[in-house]
Design a protein around this motif. Structure first.
Motif, PDB file in Angstrom:
ATOM      1  N   GLY A  97       0.839  -1.192   0.000  1.00  0.00           N
ATOM      2  CA  GLY A  97       0.000   0.000   0.000  1.00  0.00           C
ATOM      3  C   GLY A  97       0.872   1.239   0.000  1.00  0.00           C
ATOM      4  O   GLY A  97       2.093   1.163  -0.180  1.00  0.00           O
ATOM      5  N   GLU A  98       0.245   2.377   0.207  1.00  0.00           N
ATOM      6  CA  GLU A  98       0.976   3.637   0.193  1.00  0.00           C
ATOM      7  C   GLU A  98       1.974   3.689   1.350  1.00  0.00           C
ATOM      8  O   GLU A  98       1.603   3.692   2.514  1.00  0.00           O
ATOM      9  CB  GLU A  98       0.003   4.813   0.307  1.00  0.00           C
ATOM     10  CG  GLU A  98       0.688   6.175   0.224  1.00  0.00           C
ATOM     11  CD  GLU A  98      -0.291   7.319   0.319  1.00  0.00           C
ATOM     12  OE1 GLU A  98       0.148   8.472   0.399  1.00  0.00           O
ATOM     13  OE2 GLU A  98      -1.514   7.049   0.335  1.00  0.00           O
ATOM     14  N   GLY A  99       3.256   3.715   1.022  1.00  0.00           N
ATOM     15  CA  GLY A  99       4.297   3.832   2.036  1.00  0.00           C
ATOM     16  C   GLY A  99       4.762   2.524   2.651  1.00  0.00           C
ATOM     17  O   GLY A  99       5.621   2.532   3.536  1.00  0.00           O
ATOM     18  N   GLY A 107      14.227  -6.681   4.254  1.00  0.00           N
ATOM     19  CA  GLY A 107      14.014  -5.831   3.092  1.00  0.00           C
ATOM     20  C   GLY A 107      12.596  -5.321   2.955  1.00  0.00           C
ATOM     21  O   GLY A 107      12.326  -4.434   2.130  1.00  0.00           O
ATOM     22  N   SER A 108      11.676  -5.868   3.734  1.00  0.00           N
ATOM     23  CA  SER A 108      10.291  -5.378   3.703  1.00  0.00           C
ATOM     24  C   SER A 108      10.247  -3.927   4.160  1.00  0.00           C
ATOM     25  O   SER A 108      11.026  -3.500   5.016  1.00  0.00           O
ATOM     26  CB  SER A 108       9.400  -6.234   4.608  1.00  0.00           C
ATOM     27  OG  SER A 108       9.255  -7.538   4.093  1.00  0.00           O
ATOM     28  N   LYS A 109       9.309  -3.189   3.592  1.00  0.00           N
ATOM     29  CA  LYS A 109       9.184  -1.762   3.917  1.00  0.00           C
ATOM     30  C   LYS A 109       7.920  -1.532   4.744  1.00  0.00           C
ATOM     31  O   LYS A 109       6.830  -1.957   4.367  1.00  0.00           O
ATOM     32  CB  LYS A 109       9.117  -0.927   2.631  1.00  0.00           C
ATOM     33  CG  LYS A 109       8.975   0.581   2.871  1.00  0.00           C
ATOM     34  CD  LYS A 109       8.714   1.331   1.563  1.00  0.00           C
ATOM     35  CE  LYS A 109       9.889   1.231   0.620  1.00  0.00           C
ATOM     36  NZ  LYS A 109       9.657   2.079  -0.594  1.00  0.00           N
ATOM     37  N   ALA A 110       8.075  -0.871   5.903  1.00  0.00           N
ATOM     38  CA  ALA A 110       6.944  -0.513   6.757  1.00  0.00           C
ATOM     39  C   ALA A 110       6.676   0.979   6.634  1.00  0.00           C
ATOM     40  O   ALA A 110       7.583   1.768   6.352  1.00  0.00           O
ATOM     41  CB  ALA A 110       7.241  -0.867   8.207  1.00  0.00           C
ATOM     42  N   VAL A 158       3.668  -3.289  10.256  1.00  0.00           N
ATOM     43  CA  VAL A 158       4.014  -2.807   8.914  1.00  0.00           C
ATOM     44  C   VAL A 158       3.254  -1.529   8.568  1.00  0.00           C
ATOM     45  O   VAL A 158       3.836  -0.565   8.068  1.00  0.00           O
ATOM     46  CB  VAL A 158       3.732  -3.896   7.862  1.00  0.00           C
ATOM     47  CG1 VAL A 158       3.799  -3.319   6.446  1.00  0.00           C
ATOM     48  CG2 VAL A 158       4.729  -5.045   8.012  1.00  0.00           C
ATOM     49  N   ILE A 159       1.959  -1.488   8.856  1.00  0.00           N
ATOM     50  CA  ILE A 159       1.136  -0.360   8.417  1.00  0.00           C
ATOM     51  C   ILE A 159       1.062   0.761   9.440  1.00  0.00           C
ATOM     52  O   ILE A 159       0.640   1.877   9.138  1.00  0.00           O
ATOM     53  CB  ILE A 159      -0.293  -0.840   8.053  1.00  0.00           C
ATOM     54  CG1 ILE A 159      -1.011   0.195   7.194  1.00  0.00           C
ATOM     55  CG2 ILE A 159      -1.084  -1.193   9.294  1.00  0.00           C
ATOM     56  CD1 ILE A 159      -2.362  -0.255   6.674  1.00  0.00           C
ATOM     57  N   GLY A 160       1.461   0.498  10.684  1.00  0.00           N
ATOM     58  CA  GLY A 160       1.405   1.528  11.721  1.00  0.00           C
ATOM     59  C   GLY A 160      -0.008   1.849  12.165  1.00  0.00           C
ATOM     60  O   GLY A 160      -0.317   2.972  12.537  1.00  0.00           O
ATOM     61  N   ALA A 161      -0.858   0.826  12.165  1.00  0.00           N
ATOM     62  CA  ALA A 161      -2.266   1.017  12.540  1.00  0.00           C
ATOM     63  C   ALA A 161      -2.840  -0.336  12.943  1.00  0.00           C
ATOM     64  O   ALA A 161      -2.213  -1.379  12.731  1.00  0.00           O
ATOM     65  CB  ALA A 161      -3.067   1.613  11.379  1.00  0.00           C
TER      66      ALA A 161
END
Length: 260
Positions: free
Chosen positions: A151-153, A171-174, A224-227
């Motif tokens: 998703g976004e970000g 390597g995953s992006k959170a 990951v999503i911060g929510a």
């Protein structure tokens, strides 16, 4: 059964979980919510988890057994402090074998539920990277697919370890920003991962510098999503199936992977 969760005001990175049982939860919580002069105040308390039996068939011995099991389980995670003044004895809530088996299932479901809500107090902290995530069947074929959450970000990959843990891959992006819905336990965990170097800041995002294992798909997704997040429907395979669909179809032929 109930859990009172909060942080240590003297050590903000230290989390606190008080575990109790009562036949009158409302009155007990009122007591804990009293001021410092009260009978049993819990000044650290910010979040509450209440656990009940849908059939209302838990006796005092059942509750004491579950309480003892949960207190011992938290004691294996050094990130969490358990302020219960009395530690459970080995025979706390001693039960007949069939009842013990039923209550152990209750304990396991509690651990899964609390993990899904974003608090890792029942996860054994290991001083090593997450174990290899490949699972092989008898023919040596990999049976643990990669799940994606994008998703976004954020752009993350997850697979299932042999232990049943949910491993977000290196390597995953959170997403760097968080929302007001993020569970407090997840917020604290993200801070801990940043300080320990598991997460590192990179061009406005947070990158997993190494594999990291979670006890539930939702805890992994929330980090990951911060929510707040329902990982069972958000983690998806390349063909579009979500984790819950994959699990329901029995894609993992050996073992019993559970999580929230």
């Amino acid at each position: 059964m109930y859990l009172l969760i909060g942080t240590d005001e003297n050590e903000p990175d230290r989390l606190i979980a008080y575990i109790g049982e009562s036949e009158g939860i409302g009155a007990r919580l009122y007591t804990h919510n009293s001021n410092d002069a009260g009978r049993d105040p819990k000044g650290f308390w910010t979040d509450t988890v209440v656990l009940i039996s849908k059939d209302e068939n838990l006796t005092k011995s059942h509750a004491r057994y579950v309480e003892a099991c949960l207190i011992r389980a938290v004691g294996r995670n050094p990130r969490w402090l358990v302020p219960n003044s009395k530690r459970p004895s080995e025979d706390a809530g001693k039960l007949p074998l069939p009842d013990r088996a039923a209550m152990q299932e209750f304990v396991d479901q509690t651990k899964t539920l609390v993990g899904a809500l974003g608090w890792d107090l029942f996860r054994d902290m290991r001083g090593r990277p997450a174990e290899p995530t490949e699972q092989l069947d008898a023919a040596g074929v990999d049976v643990s697919p990669v799940f994606f959450f994008r998703g976004e970000g954020f752009n993350a990959e997850m697979t299932i370890a042999q232990s049943g843990d949910y491993v977000v891959k290196e390597g995953s992006k959170a997403r760097s920003r968080t929302t007001p819905t993020i569970p407090k336990g997840t917020l604290a965990l993200r801070d801990t991962l940043l300080k320990s170097g598991v997460l590192r800041e990179d061009a406005g995002s947070l990158i997993f510098a190494s594999n990291y294992s979670f006890t539930s798909a939702s805890a992994a997704a929330a980090t990951v999503i911060g929510a707040s997040a329902n990982g069972r429907i958000l983690w998806k395979l390349a063909d579009g199936r979500c984790y819950a669909d994959w699990e329901a179809e029995g894609a993992l032929s050996q073992g019993d992977v559970r999580g929230g």
